[in-house]
Design a protein around this motif. Structure first.
Motif, short mmCIF file in Angstrom:
data_model
loop_
_atom_site.label_atom_id
_atom_site.label_comp_id
_atom_site.label_asym_id
_atom_site.label_seq_id
_atom_site.Cartn_x
_atom_site.Cartn_y
_atom_site.Cartn_z
N LYS A 124 12.76 -4.46 -0.23
CA LYS A 124 14.05 -4.78 0.40
C LYS A 124 14.19 -4.03 1.72
O LYS A 124 14.58 -4.60 2.73
CB LYS A 124 15.18 -4.39 -0.56
N ASP A 153 18.79 -0.43 -10.07
CA ASP A 153 19.90 0.49 -10.32
C ASP A 153 19.67 1.40 -11.53
O ASP A 153 20.60 1.91 -12.12
CB ASP A 153 21.19 -0.33 -10.55
N GLU A 155 19.08 0.73 -14.43
CA GLU A 155 19.77 0.17 -15.58
C GLU A 155 19.04 0.51 -16.88
O GLU A 155 17.86 0.26 -17.04
CB GLU A 155 19.83 -1.36 -15.41
N ASP A 164 16.02 -6.27 -5.03
CA ASP A 164 16.96 -6.80 -6.02
C ASP A 164 16.18 -7.58 -7.07
O ASP A 164 16.24 -8.81 -7.15
CB ASP A 164 18.00 -7.70 -5.33
N TRP A 166 14.46 -7.47 -11.24
CA TRP A 166 14.56 -6.96 -12.60
C TRP A 166 13.38 -7.47 -13.41
O TRP A 166 13.10 -8.67 -13.41
CB TRP A 166 15.86 -7.44 -13.27
N HIS A 183 20.54 -11.94 -12.87
CA HIS A 183 21.39 -10.85 -12.39
C HIS A 183 22.03 -11.15 -11.05
O HIS A 183 23.11 -10.65 -10.74
CB HIS A 183 20.57 -9.56 -12.26
N LYS A 184 21.35 -11.97 -10.22
CA LYS A 184 21.84 -12.16 -8.84
C LYS A 184 21.61 -13.59 -8.39
O LYS A 184 20.53 -14.16 -8.60
CB LYS A 184 21.10 -11.19 -7.91
N SER A 185 22.63 -14.15 -7.77
CA SER A 185 22.53 -15.50 -7.22
C SER A 185 21.43 -15.54 -6.16
O SER A 185 21.28 -14.61 -5.35
CB SER A 185 23.87 -15.89 -6.60
N ASN A 187 18.26 -15.54 -6.87
CA ASN A 187 17.02 -15.07 -7.48
C ASN A 187 16.39 -16.18 -8.30
O ASN A 187 17.04 -17.16 -8.67
CB ASN A 187 17.29 -13.87 -8.41
N ASP A 217 21.32 -20.38 -12.87
CA ASP A 217 21.87 -19.05 -13.15
C ASP A 217 21.54 -18.58 -14.56
O ASP A 217 21.80 -17.43 -14.92
CB ASP A 217 23.39 -18.99 -12.91
N GLU A 233 12.25 -11.20 -12.49
CA GLU A 233 13.32 -11.80 -11.68
C GLU A 233 13.27 -11.21 -10.27
O GLU A 233 13.35 -9.99 -10.09
CB GLU A 233 14.70 -11.52 -12.31
N PRO A 235 14.17 -12.03 -5.78
CA PRO A 235 14.78 -12.90 -4.78
C PRO A 235 13.80 -13.99 -4.37
O PRO A 235 12.59 -13.76 -4.30
CB PRO A 235 15.09 -11.96 -3.61
#
Length: 237
Positions: A124, A153, A155, A164, A166, A183-185, A187, A217, A233, A235
């Motif tokens: 990133k 993060d 988690e 971003d 996972w 987790h994120k739009s 991805n 999603d 997962e 981007p």
């Protein structure tokens, strides 16, 4: 409508160097397939078997998140951050190459093969200070559930990634069924079956098959029998 791409195990690139037997889901080294340059920001997914006492000598990397997941055996790691570690089954290692480092990887055993996944994800943030992290994960915590092992993060005690992204592992019994929610739009998820048979969004996948799914999603996961599953997962752009 979700978009899918399926890569059957026997369509992967393959290189056997004697000491190294490697299968490449995406283009790597001498295996070049313009149709397989990665999935979103996932660039490399290598399934490597290294002979006892053998390995990769010191070599450089920069601006790449490099994740190693031993499936069998142990991997000895050394890098220019001063890190010297052995990574074993049920552990996950991440190295942020950032502004640049050198590292080497060798089979940690003189008698047994090591089989590990090496995964590269574009970062990133560019040129961060190189860093290394390694953690053990209890296999009981992924029995019939999904265990997050890589996250942006920390988690649930996951190793941190400069993206971003996972990664989750599942050790699933026959009849397991669950919906995976992204987790994120924006991805997508690359599903890789380590053992057994799993149906992802209605598509049956067998050992070492992979499937990328995007523009959704969530999607369904069902285990046809006992199975081991890795979900990446990332981007898409």
């Amino acid at each position: 409508m979700s978009k899918k791409i399926i890569h059957k195990a026997d369509t992967r690139g393959h290189a056997n160097h004697g000491w190294l037997d490697s299968h490449h889901t995406f283009s790597f080294a001498r295996y070049h397939n313009p149709e397989r340059m990665g999935f979103g920001l996932l660039r490399v997914l290598n399934d490597d078997v290294v002979a006892p006492g053998m390995g990769f000598g010191a070599h450089p990397h920069d601006n790449m998140e490099i994740i190693s997941i031993p499936l069998k055996g142990s991997l000895a790691h050394q890098d220019s951050t001063g890190t010297k570690e052995v990574i074993r089954t049920n552990e996950v290692q991440i190295m942020s190459a950032g502004s640049g480092l050198t590292h080497s990887e060798f089979n940690g055993s003189k008698t047994d093969e090591v089989n590990f996944l090496q995964i590269w994800v574009f970062p990133k943030e560019q040129d961060i200070t190189p860093r290394y992290e390694q953690k053990a994960f209890n296999p009981e915590d992924r029995k019939n559930k999904l265990q997050t092992v890589v996250a942006p993060d920390k988690e649930g005690g996951a190793v941190w990634i400069n993206q971003d992204a996972w990664f989750t592992l599942g050790s699933l019994e026959s009849g397991f069924a669950e919906n995976y929610k992204l987790h994120k739009s924006g991805n997508g998820v690359y599903a890789f079956v380590l053992e057994g048979e799993v149906t992802i969004d209605g598509e049956m996948l067998s050992k070492r098959d992979g499937m990328g799914i995007s523009d959704t999603d969530s999607f369904s996961i069902k285990a046809a029998g006992n199975a081991e599953l890795l979900l990446l997962e990332v981007p898409m752009r």
